[in-house]
Design an enzyme around this catalytic site. Structure first.
Site, PDB file in Angstrom:
ATOM      1  N   GLU A  77      -1.341  -4.116  12.923  1.00 28.28           N
ATOM      2  CA  GLU A  77      -2.034  -2.880  12.576  1.00 28.28           C
ATOM      3  C   GLU A  77      -2.746  -2.219  13.739  1.00 28.28           C
ATOM      4  OE1 GLU A  77      -5.035  -3.033   9.482  1.00 28.28           O
ATOM      5  OE2 GLU A  77      -4.079  -1.355   8.495  1.00 28.28           O
ATOM      6  N   LYS A  86       7.753  -0.833   3.488  1.00 28.78           N
ATOM      7  CA  LYS A  86       6.587  -1.564   4.006  1.00 28.78           C
ATOM      8  C   LYS A  86       7.028  -2.642   4.993  1.00 28.78           C
ATOM      9  CE  LYS A  86       2.057  -3.351   3.397  1.00 28.78           C
ATOM     10  NZ  LYS A  86       0.945  -3.833   2.602  1.00 28.78           N
ATOM     11  N   ARG A 114      -5.608 -25.493   9.939  1.00 23.27           N
ATOM     12  CA  ARG A 114      -5.261 -24.414  10.879  1.00 23.27           C
ATOM     13  C   ARG A 114      -3.968 -23.691  10.523  1.00 23.27           C
ATOM     14  NH1 ARG A 114      -6.860 -28.641  13.798  1.00 23.27           N
ATOM     15  NH2 ARG A 114      -8.972 -28.501  14.660  1.00 23.27           N
ATOM     16  N   ASN A 120      -2.008   4.265   4.899  1.00 23.13           N
ATOM     17  CA  ASN A 120      -3.322   4.623   4.356  1.00 23.13           C
ATOM     18  C   ASN A 120      -3.361   6.005   3.706  1.00 23.13           C
ATOM     19  OD1 ASN A 120      -4.692   2.273   4.976  1.00 23.13           O
ATOM     20  ND2 ASN A 120      -5.050   2.935   7.079  1.00 23.13           N
ATOM     21  N   ARG A 124       1.252   1.390  11.203  1.00 19.02           N
ATOM     22  CA  ARG A 124       0.818   0.957   9.881  1.00 19.02           C
ATOM     23  C   ARG A 124      -0.189   1.904   9.249  1.00 19.02           C
ATOM     24  NH1 ARG A 124      -0.572  -5.068   7.788  1.00 19.02           N
ATOM     25  NH2 ARG A 124       1.101  -6.102   8.801  1.00 19.02           N
ATOM     26  N   LYS A 163      -1.624  -9.485   5.413  1.00 21.95           N
ATOM     27  CA  LYS A 163      -3.086  -9.409   5.457  1.00 21.95           C
ATOM     28  C   LYS A 163      -3.632 -10.321   4.369  1.00 21.95           C
ATOM     29  CE  LYS A 163      -3.699  -4.577   6.509  1.00 21.95           C
ATOM     30  NZ  LYS A 163      -4.527  -3.438   6.089  1.00 21.95           N
ATOM     31  N   HIS A 215      -8.110   0.105  -7.744  1.00 19.99           N
ATOM     32  CA  HIS A 215      -7.599   0.588  -6.459  1.00 19.99           C
ATOM     33  C   HIS A 215      -6.466   1.603  -6.651  1.00 19.99           C
ATOM     34  CE1 HIS A 215      -6.768   0.470  -2.203  1.00 19.99           C
ATOM     35  NE2 HIS A 215      -5.505   0.214  -2.461  1.00 19.99           N
ATOM     36  N   GLU A 232       0.670   3.017  -5.542  1.00 18.05           N
ATOM     37  CA  GLU A 232       0.990   2.589  -4.176  1.00 18.05           C
ATOM     38  C   GLU A 232       2.469   2.838  -3.859  1.00 18.05           C
ATOM     39  OE1 GLU A 232      -0.975   1.745  -1.808  1.00 18.05           O
ATOM     40  OE2 GLU A 232      -2.743   0.748  -2.634  1.00 18.05           O
ATOM     41  N   HIS A 265      -5.903   6.867   1.030  1.00 21.87           N
ATOM     42  CA  HIS A 265      -6.882   5.780   0.990  1.00 21.87           C
ATOM     43  C   HIS A 265      -8.258   6.143   1.533  1.00 21.87           C
ATOM     44  CE1 HIS A 265      -3.530   3.358  -0.219  1.00 21.87           C
ATOM     45  NE2 HIS A 265      -4.239   2.253  -0.238  1.00 21.87           N
ATOM     46  N   HIS A 290     -10.554   5.262  -1.280  1.00 21.97           N
ATOM     47  CA  HIS A 290     -11.354   4.041  -1.172  1.00 21.97           C
ATOM     48  C   HIS A 290     -12.820   4.311  -1.508  1.00 21.97           C
ATOM     49  CE1 HIS A 290     -12.919   0.435   1.156  1.00 21.97           C
ATOM     50  NE2 HIS A 290     -12.217  -0.045   0.160  1.00 21.97           N
TER      51      HIS A 290
HETATM   52  N1  LIG Z   1      -3.496  -7.953   1.457  1.00 24.96           N
HETATM   53  C1  LIG Z   1      -3.253  -6.665   1.285  1.00 24.96           C
HETATM   54  O1  LIG Z   1      -2.586  -6.022   2.101  1.00 24.96           O
HETATM   55  C2  LIG Z   1      -3.755  -5.988   0.046  1.00 24.96           C
HETATM   56  C3  LIG Z   1      -3.308  -4.703  -0.277  1.00 24.96           C
HETATM   57  C4  LIG Z   1      -3.754  -4.113  -1.461  1.00 24.96           C
HETATM   58  C5  LIG Z   1      -4.646  -4.807  -2.282  1.00 24.96           C
HETATM   59  N2  LIG Z   1      -5.080  -6.048  -1.932  1.00 24.96           N
HETATM   60  C6  LIG Z   1      -5.989  -6.805  -2.804  1.00 24.96           C
HETATM   61  O2  LIG Z   1      -5.332  -7.013  -4.045  1.00 24.96           O
HETATM   62  C7  LIG Z   1      -6.303  -7.091  -5.082  1.00 24.96           C
HETATM   63  C8  LIG Z   1      -5.874  -6.218  -6.225  1.00 24.96           C
HETATM   64  O3  LIG Z   1      -4.619  -6.684  -6.668  1.00 24.96           O
HETATM   65  P1  LIG Z   1      -4.060  -6.352  -8.125  1.00 24.96           P
HETATM   66  O4  LIG Z   1      -4.111  -4.906  -8.351  1.00 24.96           O
HETATM   67  O5  LIG Z   1      -2.771  -7.064  -8.239  1.00 24.96           O
HETATM   68  O6  LIG Z   1      -5.187  -6.939  -9.069  1.00 24.96           O
HETATM   69  P2  LIG Z   1      -5.602  -8.418  -9.512  1.00 24.96           P
HETATM   70  O7  LIG Z   1      -4.979  -9.448  -8.651  1.00 24.96           O
HETATM   71  O8  LIG Z   1      -7.080  -8.413  -9.633  1.00 24.96           O
HETATM   72  O9  LIG Z   1      -4.940  -8.511 -10.949  1.00 24.96           O
HETATM   73  C9  LIG Z   1      -5.303  -7.565 -11.929  1.00 24.96           C
HETATM   74  C10 LIG Z   1      -5.285  -8.193 -13.306  1.00 24.96           C
HETATM   75  O10 LIG Z   1      -3.950  -8.414 -13.722  1.00 24.96           O
HETATM   76  C11 LIG Z   1      -3.819  -9.699 -14.296  1.00 24.96           C
HETATM   77  N3  LIG Z   1      -2.417 -10.084 -14.175  1.00 24.96           N
HETATM   78  C12 LIG Z   1      -1.769 -10.482 -13.066  1.00 24.96           C
HETATM   79  N4  LIG Z   1      -0.471 -10.685 -13.328  1.00 24.96           N
HETATM   80  C13 LIG Z   1      -0.280 -10.402 -14.637  1.00 24.96           C
HETATM   81  C14 LIG Z   1       0.859 -10.420 -15.505  1.00 24.96           C
HETATM   82  N5  LIG Z   1       2.067 -10.742 -15.034  1.00 24.96           N
HETATM   83  N6  LIG Z   1       0.686 -10.054 -16.782  1.00 24.96           N
HETATM   84  C15 LIG Z   1      -0.537  -9.688 -17.258  1.00 24.96           C
HETATM   85  N7  LIG Z   1      -1.654  -9.660 -16.491  1.00 24.96           N
HETATM   86  C16 LIG Z   1      -1.519 -10.014 -15.189  1.00 24.96           C
HETATM   87  C17 LIG Z   1      -4.787 -10.517 -13.472  1.00 24.96           C
HETATM   88  O11 LIG Z   1      -5.121 -11.719 -14.102  1.00 24.96           O
HETATM   89  C18 LIG Z   1      -5.961  -9.566 -13.368  1.00 24.96           C
HETATM   90  O12 LIG Z   1      -6.766  -9.648 -14.512  1.00 24.96           O
HETATM   91  C19 LIG Z   1      -7.639  -6.727  -4.455  1.00 24.96           C
HETATM   92  O13 LIG Z   1      -8.360  -7.913  -4.217  1.00 24.96           O
HETATM   93  C20 LIG Z   1      -7.255  -6.079  -3.136  1.00 24.96           C
HETATM   94  O14 LIG Z   1      -8.238  -6.253  -2.134  1.00 24.96           O
HETATM   95  C21 LIG Z   1      -4.639  -6.639  -0.801  1.00 24.96           C
HETATM   96 ZN   LIG Z   2      -3.848   0.436  -1.229  1.00 24.52          ZN
END
Ligand SMILES: NC(=O)c1ccc[n+]([C@@H]2O[C@H](COP(=O)([O-])OP(=O)(O)OC[C@H]3O[C@@H](n4cnc5c(N)ncnc54)[C@H](O)[C@@H]3O)[C@@H](O)[C@H]2O)c1
Ligand SMILES: [Zn+2]
Length: 342
Positions: free
Chosen positions: A226, A216, A117, A234, A230, A139, A251, A180, A237, A241
């Site tokens: 949210e 942020k 939990r 977007n 917040r 999130k 993204h 972003e 987005h 999206h």
């Molecule tokens: N929680 C939230 O508020 C929120 C906001 C935006 C995005 N997200 C989520 O985040 C994800 C996208 O995140 P992302 O863009 O970081 O992509 P990702 O986590 O998929 O990473 C992208 C690539 O970069 C590689 N990588 C990571 N660190 C590295 C480093 N230091 N050197 C070399 N390669 C590296 C990873 O292995 C992967 O292949 C999605 O799942 C999305 O839904 C969440």
């Molecule tokens: Zn975003």
């Protein structure tokens, strides 16, 4: 080193530290009763980062690797991870440390929020996008029945942003985070936008990250779950999206295209005159979509930000002055034409 806080109901929910070589410092918050930490990472993330985090821990610890990218956000992976935590005897006072991009911090946070939990989570974001966005704001989620449809609002106790790790990122991964970050500038910080205008080849990582997180953390602290402010996050987005899904691009790239469309609507409605397109293009980010118009339109109308009064979008009256407005099908057409979909 800079420090930021996310507060909720008058209490500090998350402490965020930003600076070079922070992964070599002890990353865990001081707390009694902790027996062990479980470090989660992925094969695509340089293994040395998780190992440096591990080297700084006095506690017993285990490094577990999940599948790369969003493959880690699958229910089967999460179920297997719960079994591993049970096998390790991870208890109420233990900590999950997520070392990776947004996909990894999303799943690490979700597992920490649900195991027993809820146990403590710490994030070490290793992509620019995770540092300025995904790891900040509480999130968490996985892709079950659809992207990010199952999750929880759960704030990590600490987020450690090592700017030297981010500086070393491949340009393509850095850029996704720049999209972003400049979005954050557009809605709330003109100086942040100016950093990109002044050095499009190599915008200064630490200052970009500090400024993005400051905004942020502030917006999230004001609107923890949210329900209001917040929404300004977007910007870019709504259309972005849809393009992300239809075109199958990252993204960050999709948000760039979405900001071009939203920028055009901002020009139309508010006389907004900042050259968004040229600025994004100078960063090497895409400004046109290559996707099926009808499919994009369809998805935009399905957008979850839609309310009974129609589609809502975040536009800009000027930099730092976001406006949430209802848009019509004609407005949408104007935005889509601006990204080459007509
Ligand atoms: N929680 C939230 O508020 C929120 C906001 C935006 C995005 N997200 C989520 O985040 C994800 C996208 O995140 P992302 O863009 O970081 O992509 P990702 O986590 O998929 O990473 C992208 C690539 O970069 C590689 N990588 C990571 N660190 C590295 C480093 N230091 N050197 C070399 N390669 C590296 C990873 O292995 C992967 O292949 C999605 O799942 C999305 O839904 C969440
Ligand atoms: Zn975003």
């Amino acid at each position: 080193m800079s420090k930021f806080e996310i507060t909720a109901n008058g209490r500090v929910a998350t402490e965020i530290l930003v600076g070079p070589a922070l992964v070599d410092e002890p990353v865990l918050p001081v707390r009694s009763g902790r027996q062990q930490a479980v470090i989660l990472t992925q094969p695509g993330i340089p293994r040395a980062i998780a190992e440096r985090v591990a080297a700084g821990l006095d506690e017993q610890h285990t490094i577990l690797e999940l599948p790369d990218r969003d493959e880690a956000k699958r229910w089967e992976v999460v179920a297997e991870l719960y079994e591993s935590l049970a096998g390790l005897g991870v208890a109420r006072h233990d900590t999950i440390v997520g070392v990776g991009g947004g996909a990894l911090t999303d799943v690490a946070g979700f597992v920490a929020a649900t195991w027993l939990r809820g146990i403590e989570a710490v994030y070490v974001p290793t992509t620019m996008l995770a540092a300025v966005d995904a790891a900040i704001g509480g999130k968490t989620g996985i892709n079950l029945a659809g992207k990010n449809l199952v999750g929880a609002f759960a704030h990590p106790a600490k987020v450690i942003v090592d700017t030297a790790v981010l500086d070393a990122l491949p340009l393509t991964i850095k850029r996704e985070g720049w999209a972003e970050a400049i979005k954050t500038g557009f809605i709330a910080d003109r100086d942040l936008v100016q950093l990109f205008v002044d050095s499009p080849e190599d915008p200064p990582t630490e200052e970009i990250v500090r400024r993005s997180i400051a905004v942020k953390a502030d917006v999230v602290s004001e609107d923890f779950t949210e329900t209001g402010r917040r929404m300004i996050l977007n910007f870019g987005h709504t259309i972005g999206h849809a393009v992300e899904i239809v075109q199958g691009i990252s993204h960050g790239e999709a948000v760039s295209i979405g900001m071009v469309a939203a920028g055009e609507l901002s020009r139309d409605k508010f006389g907004f005159d900042f050259p968004i397109n040229a600025t994004l293009a100078s960063l090497g980010l895409p400004i046109v979509a290559e996707a099926d118009l009808k499919a994009v339109e369809h998805l935009v109308w399905l957008d979850k930000k839609r309310d009974s009064a129609g589609l809502q979008m975040v536009l800009l009256a000027e930099i730092g002055v976001p406006q949430i407005v209802h848009v019509t099908a004609d407005d949408l057409g104007l935005g889509l034409a601006a990204i080459g979909l007509a």
